[in-house]
Design an enzyme around this catalytic site. Sequence first.
Site, PDB file in Angstrom:
ATOM      1  N   ASP A 230       0.877  -1.160   0.000  1.00 28.01           N
ATOM      2  CA  ASP A 230       0.000   0.000   0.000  1.00 28.01           C
ATOM      3  C   ASP A 230       0.924   1.222   0.000  1.00 28.01           C
ATOM      4  O   ASP A 230       2.100   1.130   0.369  1.00 28.01           O
ATOM      5  CB  ASP A 230      -0.950   0.009   1.209  1.00 28.01           C
ATOM      6  CG  ASP A 230      -2.141   0.951   0.965  1.00 28.01           C
ATOM      7  OD1 ASP A 230      -2.080   1.780   0.027  1.00 28.01           O
ATOM      8  OD2 ASP A 230      -3.136   0.865   1.714  1.00 28.01           O
TER       9      ASP A 230
HETATM   10  C1  BGC Z   1      -4.940   3.379  -0.026  1.00 30.90           C
HETATM   11  C2  BGC Z   1      -5.004   2.384  -1.182  1.00 30.90           C
HETATM   12  C3  BGC Z   1      -4.754   3.089  -2.468  1.00 30.90           C
HETATM   13  C4  BGC Z   1      -3.405   3.782  -2.404  1.00 30.90           C
HETATM   14  C5  BGC Z   1      -3.055   4.544  -3.660  1.00 30.90           C
HETATM   15  C6  BGC Z   1      -3.662   4.191  -0.056  1.00 30.90           C
HETATM   16  O1  BGC Z   1      -3.695   5.208   0.889  1.00 30.90           O
HETATM   17  O2  BGC Z   1      -5.028   2.697   1.205  1.00 30.90           O
HETATM   18  O3  BGC Z   1      -6.235   1.736  -1.190  1.00 30.90           O
HETATM   19  O4  BGC Z   1      -4.815   2.203  -3.552  1.00 30.90           O
HETATM   20  O5  BGC Z   1      -3.424   4.714  -1.333  1.00 30.90           O
HETATM   21  O6  BGC Z   1      -3.854   5.678  -3.781  1.00 30.90           O
END
Ligand code: BGC
Length: 756
Positions: A230
Amino acid sequence: MSSNQVQALLGQLTLEEKAALCIGATPWQTVAVERLGLPHITVSDGPHGVRRAIDPTSLINESHPATCYPVAAALAATWDKELMFELGQALGDECRALDVDVLLGPGINIKRSPLCGRNFEYFSEDPVLAGELSARLIQGVQSKGIGTSLKHFAVNNQETRRFTVDAVVDERTLHEIYLTGFEIAVKQGQPWTVMCAYNSVNGYLCSEHTYLLTDILRERWGFEGFVVSDWGAVRDRLPSLRAGLDLQMPGPSPHGVRDVVEAVTSGALDEAVLNRTVERLLTIILRAQQTPKGGSINIESHHALARRIAAEAVVLLKNEGDLLPLTGDETVAAIGKAALTPVFQGGGSSHVKPTRVDAPLELLKERAEVHFVEGDNLKSDVNHTLITEAVSAARAADVAVLFIALPAQIESEGYDRRDLNLTPHQTALIQAVAAAQPRTIVVLNNGSAVNMRPWIDAVPAVVEAWLPGQAGAGAVMDVLYGVVNPSGRLAETFPLDLSDTPAYLNFPGEKDSVRYGEGIFVGYRGYEALDRAVLFPFGYGLSYTRFDYSHLRVSQPSFSVGETLTVSVDVTNTGARAGKEVVQVYVHDPVSRLRRPPKELKAFAKVALEPGETRTVSLTLDPRAFSYYDPTYSQWVAEAGEFEILVGSSSADIRLRQTVTLTSGTPLEPRLDVNSTFGDWLAHPRSAALVQPLRDLLLGNQNSLDSETLGSDTTAFFIDLPLTTLLGFQGQGSETTPKQFVEQLLEQLYSTKGQP
Ligand code: BGC
């Protein structure tokens, strides 16, 4: 692309290039190696629409317009696998048009508590429902040659301190509740990528969790793609690489690349580990190149699909006196800012720039004589002027339709809700309008359960529309006016009170630790086990028609553990309108060594029926449907004995039941411990990999325990000796004691910990 191509490329990459490939070049792109003609791939949020950054070199910026489909909470309420596939195909097409190789979704974390701010982005409190639906969604996207990223792996069930919190969860609960959905999605959908979560699980960061990322995901489930972090989940590149995390995002991170190069050079990191990661990355990067990009989004047809999905997701919660559907002849008081400016998606990384947006008010005016008042301005404080206006508009019309949306300051990625309540103003408004107009309909926009107790008895009709995407307004109109017969069913329980929720005492934990004290009793499993009344149960939803269930039969009332069971039931539409029913099959195990929930969803199907039509619905139950995860043996176990098959229209509305008998249960693997004998170790089905080096160590020719010295069969001779004793005889003990040595072996066999 072949594995030869991957190997050839791998062989040509320098150490620096390999290290660089494991970290993004930009926030949304991987590194390209121009010298070898290796292009980058572009990833994009997700999940319910393509949020393609116009400038992929910056983390937060404008995105290209794309269709904003209903959020996952709504998708789950459709209970429709084929629709998920169709949606996946449309998302895949939009990715192609926007030059995106991997869509960052779906997110399938379990709705442990309705308070999780990101529940709108997740499917269900039930892992089978979440897993089955997301698997079809993944298949749909990937059928277009576009990858997905199944997220957030794992046990990411709250937003509070999501980067630092440690989810303390027992092994059985981990497998039965929090991993099962991922397992189904991985095995059936084989997503190109899996995204690891921010949090820790039982003391180890998900980004460094060998047990999750390697032992479970790859070795047990056979995941073939790469693991991406993530955004910002990696703290230290080296342990994450060793644990099986392939791509760190966002990039760039020059020091991360340098760390990897230095570690390989100094021998601190085995280059084979890096090579395996690069192989996995190359496989997906090359696969992505085979998909031609370009074209444009078919805005009209995708908008129509978004509307169709949103309509399938609407859950009719209450319809006293058949107030709905409306005829079109009524004058309508439309109340609430959300009628004018719809609230149709959630806040945070999933926020899509829609291609167009329908507003309920506009569409309502096409059907009826409407008087609109603002009524609810989406602010918290009770505004008496707005309420007074709303009450007189409601009185003057034949019906009042209240458009009530949970404001973004209450529900969003990044923070959790504090309670289940609507705003004080919304509650007061609904109460006042319902008191003035007996024909009041409440239309809700929210991503998870809300408290309705202060007003539910006074309101005859309630329509749960979720966050329905850019075309949601049309879907709501279709249901209000009977163009669509509602067929959505709750994918989560609506409790009577926050304090009834199974995770209540433990959510969201204290500082950086959250104890999953309710164990496997999440959602309806918990409410039913505790015998707690709920507002609306899991699986519930009304229709404008009625369905009868009859003639339940199973393929074999007695079966053994390797066999599957087919459950068939006849469903008849006994009303006057065409409609769709969601047939739900639950399993109950009345006698069990471990405590089990009163019922668990194991299969479901949505079936369309004309008035008077009967169809047979057949569903398959595999051995897993009867099993629990036994932490003592670290395996799934179905115990021999009787099981009840419960078939119904919701978890609380079981229409038919039948008892079946499992004649032979899962053979239990013996549990090894420090007292286990050499024979126990040799006989254990999963210790094969450990046993060979042991044999070599104990019985190899180089030591005194070989058969020549003893003049007998050494294996048979030593079979009943505890391994620790045998190791002691053999002289083990210079670096570790025999007991420590055996403990290390046990750790390898049973560890659920993060580190190797
Ligand atoms: C979120 C993800 C997301 C990623 C990219 C993170 O903060 O938890 O679900 O895909 O950011 O935007």
